[in-house]
Design an enzyme around this catalytic site. Structure first.
Site, PDB file in Angstrom:
ATOM      1  N   CYS A   1     -12.468   9.700 -39.035  1.00  0.00           N
ATOM      2  CA  CYS A   1     -11.422  10.685 -39.351  1.00  0.00           C
ATOM      3  C   CYS A   1     -10.501  10.047 -40.377  1.00  0.00           C
ATOM      4  O   CYS A   1     -10.208   8.848 -40.304  1.00  0.00           O
ATOM      5  CB  CYS A   1     -10.650  11.023 -38.077  1.00  0.00           C
TER       6      CYS A   1
ATOM      7  N   CYS B   1     -12.656  14.400 -46.052  1.00  0.00           N
ATOM      8  CA  CYS B   1     -12.438  14.889 -44.689  1.00  0.00           C
ATOM      9  C   CYS B   1     -13.731  14.784 -43.868  1.00  0.00           C
ATOM     10  O   CYS B   1     -14.739  15.395 -44.208  1.00  0.00           O
ATOM     11  CB  CYS B   1     -11.993  16.347 -44.778  1.00  0.00           C
TER      12      CYS B   1
ATOM     13  N   HIS C   1      -7.466  10.070 -40.712  1.00  0.00           N
ATOM     14  CA  HIS C   1      -6.194   9.542 -40.215  1.00  0.00           C
ATOM     15  C   HIS C   1      -6.304   8.177 -39.538  1.00  0.00           C
ATOM     16  O   HIS C   1      -5.318   7.459 -39.428  1.00  0.00           O
ATOM     17  CB  HIS C   1      -5.580  10.530 -39.222  1.00  0.00           C
TER      18      HIS C   1
ATOM     19  N   ASP D   1      -9.720  17.277 -49.094  1.00  0.00           N
ATOM     20  CA  ASP D   1      -9.441  17.046 -47.681  1.00  0.00           C
ATOM     21  C   ASP D   1      -8.748  18.272 -47.096  1.00  0.00           C
ATOM     22  O   ASP D   1      -8.243  19.126 -47.820  1.00  0.00           O
ATOM     23  CB  ASP D   1      -8.514  15.826 -47.542  1.00  0.00           C
ATOM     24  N   SER D   2      -8.721  18.312 -45.772  1.00  0.00           N
ATOM     25  CA  SER D   2      -8.033  19.411 -45.093  1.00  0.00           C
ATOM     26  C   SER D   2      -6.518  19.290 -45.229  1.00  0.00           C
ATOM     27  O   SER D   2      -5.799  20.246 -44.962  1.00  0.00           O
ATOM     28  CB  SER D   2      -8.411  19.391 -43.609  1.00  0.00           C
TER      29      SER D   2
END
Ligand code: DGL
Length: 266
Positions: free
Chosen positions: A185, A74, A187, A11-12
């Site tokens: 996303c 991600c 998040h 992931d980023s």
């Protein structure tokens, strides 16, 4: 045949821990090696070239760790750099977009689907393409929500400011009578209660983290590459920076303590 080789998740930053959280629930015996590019997050507002370059570096790092498969947690990297990653990887690469598109098509009654994500994800059109590959007549309404990532990292999961901003972002999507909304996303799964409240119970939220865990479980079963169930699973977390409040935020994403976190530079 079983294998102890780990699943590589990348992931980023730390948002991909929502995917790890789903993997832990779905595949509790699998070893996991996670890399989060915390020094260079966010990717969602970066250019396609930069995202591809970073994604290639992370792929090489995890392949060196001898993982048995790669999971691109991600959405931004999956949307923009999937081909780069697949070209470099000798092991299967799973990514969230295909997983979520499938789940959205299965769940939607009217095939009117909303998608929210970072600007890079939405501008790439990857979700629209993936959904249209499964049903060319589906209607897709996308909305970039750049401010949601920092709000989640701030922990404002049910804050009035987050409610106001999310409501504003969702207005045009809801005006199209979508009955399914893809949380495109890493998040956004943490905003599920707030988003469900805004969209109402008639709209189904597609959690890309859960979609990913289901697809990973299928692949492991099909290829018979699961870990045997006699030893405790090991989790290794690598990050490129240990930012302020890393532990607190990371544990919120993961839903449990992080344990072993190692700092490395690519
Ligand atoms: N991991 C990114 C995603 O899922 C969100 C954070 C970022 O912009 O890097 O799109």
């Amino acid at each position: 045949m079983t294998t102890k080789r780990a699943i590589g998740v990348f992931d980023s930053g730390i948002g991909g821990l929502t995917v790890v959280r789903s993997l832990l629930q779905r595949l509790p015996f699998e070893n996991i090696i996670y890399f989060g590019d915390t020094a260079r997050v966010p990717y969602g507002v970066k250019s396609v070239d930069t995202i591809n370059r970073y994604a290639a570096q992370i792929t090489e790092f995890l392949i060196q760790k001898d993982v048995k498969m790669l999971i691109v947690a991600c959405n931004t990297m999956a949307a923009v750099a999937h081909q780069t990653i697949a070209d470099l990887s000798p092991v299967p690469v799973l990514e969230v977009i295909d997983a979520s598109a499938r789940m959205a098509i299965q769940n939607s009654r009217n095939q009117s689907i909303g998608v929210i994500g970072t600007p890079a994800t939405i501008n790439s059109n990857a979700y629209t393409r993936a959904i249209h590959l499964l049903n060319k007549d589906a209607k897709v309404f996308s909305q970039a929500c750049p401010i949601l990532v920092p709000l989640v990292e701030e922990g404002w999961l049910d804050h009035p400011a987050t409610q106001l901003i999310a409501r504003e972002y969702l207005k045009p999507v809801l005006a199209e009578q979508v009955d399914t909304l893809v949380l495109g996303c890493t998040h956004y799964p943490l905003l599920k209660p707030l988003l469900q409240d805004i969209v109402g119970n008639e709209v189904t939220l597609i959690d890309s983290a859960e979609a990913m865990a289901d697809i990973a479980a299928d692949l492991i079963a099909k290829q018979k590459i699961g870990n045997d169930q006699t030893s405790r699973a090991e989790y290794l977390f690598y990050v490129s920076d240990l930012p302020y409040r890393f532990q607190t935020i990371g544990e919120r994403f993961l839903g449990r303590s992080l344990g072993n976190v190692e700092l490395i530079s690519l």
